[in-house]
Design an enzyme around this catalytic site. Sequence first.
Site, PDB file in Angstrom:
ATOM      1  CG  ASP A 100      44.082 -19.790 -82.076  1.00 24.91           C
ATOM      2  OD1 ASP A 100      43.604 -19.127 -81.128  1.00 24.91           O
ATOM      3  OD2 ASP A 100      43.696 -20.942 -82.353  1.00 24.91           O
TER       4      ASP A 100
ATOM      5  CD  GLU B 176      40.527 -26.370 -75.539  1.00 20.98           C
ATOM      6  OE1 GLU B 176      40.227 -25.384 -76.232  1.00 20.98           O
ATOM      7  OE2 GLU B 176      41.722 -26.704 -75.309  1.00 20.98           O
TER       8      GLU B 176
ATOM      9  CG  ASN C  84      42.988 -23.221 -77.476  1.00 19.82           C
ATOM     10  OD1 ASN C  84      42.804 -23.090 -78.691  1.00 19.82           O
ATOM     11  ND2 ASN C  84      42.560 -22.340 -76.593  1.00 19.82           N
TER      12      ASN C  84
ATOM     13  CG  HIS D  25      35.341 -21.407 -75.643  1.00 16.68           C
ATOM     14  ND1 HIS D  25      34.838 -22.357 -74.795  1.00 16.68           N
ATOM     15  CD2 HIS D  25      34.799 -21.656 -76.858  1.00 16.68           C
ATOM     16  CE1 HIS D  25      34.026 -23.158 -75.460  1.00 16.68           C
ATOM     17  NE2 HIS D  25      33.986 -22.756 -76.718  1.00 16.68           N
ATOM     18  CG  ASP D  26      39.923 -17.812 -76.712  1.00 15.29           C
ATOM     19  OD1 ASP D  26      40.154 -18.852 -76.080  1.00 15.29           O
ATOM     20  OD2 ASP D  26      40.116 -17.708 -77.941  1.00 15.29           O
TER      21      ASP D  26
ATOM     22  CG  ASP E  97      36.870 -17.909 -78.816  1.00 15.32           C
ATOM     23  OD1 ASP E  97      37.384 -18.121 -79.932  1.00 15.32           O
ATOM     24  OD2 ASP E  97      37.030 -18.666 -77.839  1.00 15.32           O
TER      25      ASP E  97
HETATM   26  C1  BDR Z   1      39.228 -22.745 -77.955  1.00 18.32           C
HETATM   27  O1  BDR Z   1      39.351 -23.264 -79.276  1.00 18.32           O
HETATM   28  C2  BDR Z   1      39.300 -22.225 -80.211  1.00 18.32           C
HETATM   29  O2  BDR Z   1      38.527 -22.597 -81.307  1.00 18.32           O
HETATM   30  C3  BDR Z   1      38.762 -21.024 -79.493  1.00 18.32           C
HETATM   31  O3  BDR Z   1      39.290 -19.822 -80.028  1.00 18.32           O
HETATM   32  C4  BDR Z   1      39.193 -21.236 -78.062  1.00 18.32           C
HETATM   33  O4  BDR Z   1      40.495 -20.708 -77.857  1.00 18.32           O
HETATM   34  C5  BDR Z   1      38.013 -23.350 -77.310  1.00 18.32           C
HETATM   35  O5  BDR Z   1      38.148 -24.748 -77.233  1.00 18.32           O
HETATM   36 CA    CA Z   2      41.539 -19.139 -79.405  1.00 16.70          CA
END
Ligand code: BDR
Ligand code: CA
Length: 316
Positions: A11, A167, A169, A242-243, A15
């Site tokens: 998405d 979190e 996602n 993160h990603d 990141d």
């Molecule tokens: C996740 O949330 C999104 O905002 C970032 O792209 C990452 O996938 C981190 O919590």
């Molecule tokens: Ca993401």
Amino acid sequence: MTTKRIIIDTDPGVDDALTFLLALASPEIQLEALTTVCGNIGIDKTTRNALAVLELAGASRIPVARGCALPLVSPLGTSGEAVHGTSGLGKADLPEPKSQIVDQHAIDFLIEHILAEPQEITLFMIGPMTNLALAIRKEPRIVPALKELVIMGGAIKQGGNVTPLAEFNIYADPHAAHIVFHAGIPITLIPLDATYKCLLTTADVEHLNRIDSPIARFVRDATAVYMDFYKKYENFDGCALHDPLTLATLIAPELLTFEEHHVDVDISGGVSNGNTFADLMKVSKKPVNMRVAMDVRGRDFVELFIDRMESLSRRI
Ligand code: BDR
Ligand code: CA
């Protein structure tokens, strides 16, 4: 070296975009396709961003399939804009992409590609898991055909980043996460416990920008809003990768410390909705359903990321 064939469901998202660049910069990886989903921002923008970032990196040959416009049950939130900017790519101003999406929904694209070559494709999930959940429901034969699933999501001992307990996602589509977690696919989870240790600093970005390249400039401009957010809310001069950390499972697995757990997701709709909880004390006697990266040598990963961005910047 055998290269690993991967599809990224995404998405984009700052990141997320950095993850595509890291994959393209990594000889260990063959990026086969992107499938898009709503999450950080709506589906029109995430799809446009996926095409635009591939074009920036000279990789518009890689197919992009557009996916779901809404989560399964939850409404689509807008909290992603505060982190990723209204375009989804911070202050980066990429031209309208010339390339087109493929003429197939992401769900069908995933099903077709996974079934065509069983045990070949590793799927990286770096957004809400709506597409995969529906693909599993539509064609359960993809479950044994998938080699592995690497998921950026959840927070095990760490607090949440969108609610105190959840979190982003997972919270964005907890029902999809529930389907995926219980499907029986081998899963590696990369939660906030590890990703918050991978902090790209403004100094790193300046260092990269000693190279005069559209890639280096993109990393600087895309991360600008993200870094403002971290400065305001986390009092930190940088942002978490993160990603991109999901790709460490292929390019630097020795940096990660894994534990095996039974992990579930709360879909009760209460205060802990979207919370990922691991049976750390093995009290439920439920079988392990994933390995979880609980720790990482964060600075080593960030340096690897910068090295790869430098080599990509010298090429493009
Ligand atoms: C996740 O949330 C999104 O905002 C970032 O792209 C990452 O996938 C981190 O919590
Ligand atoms: Ca993401």
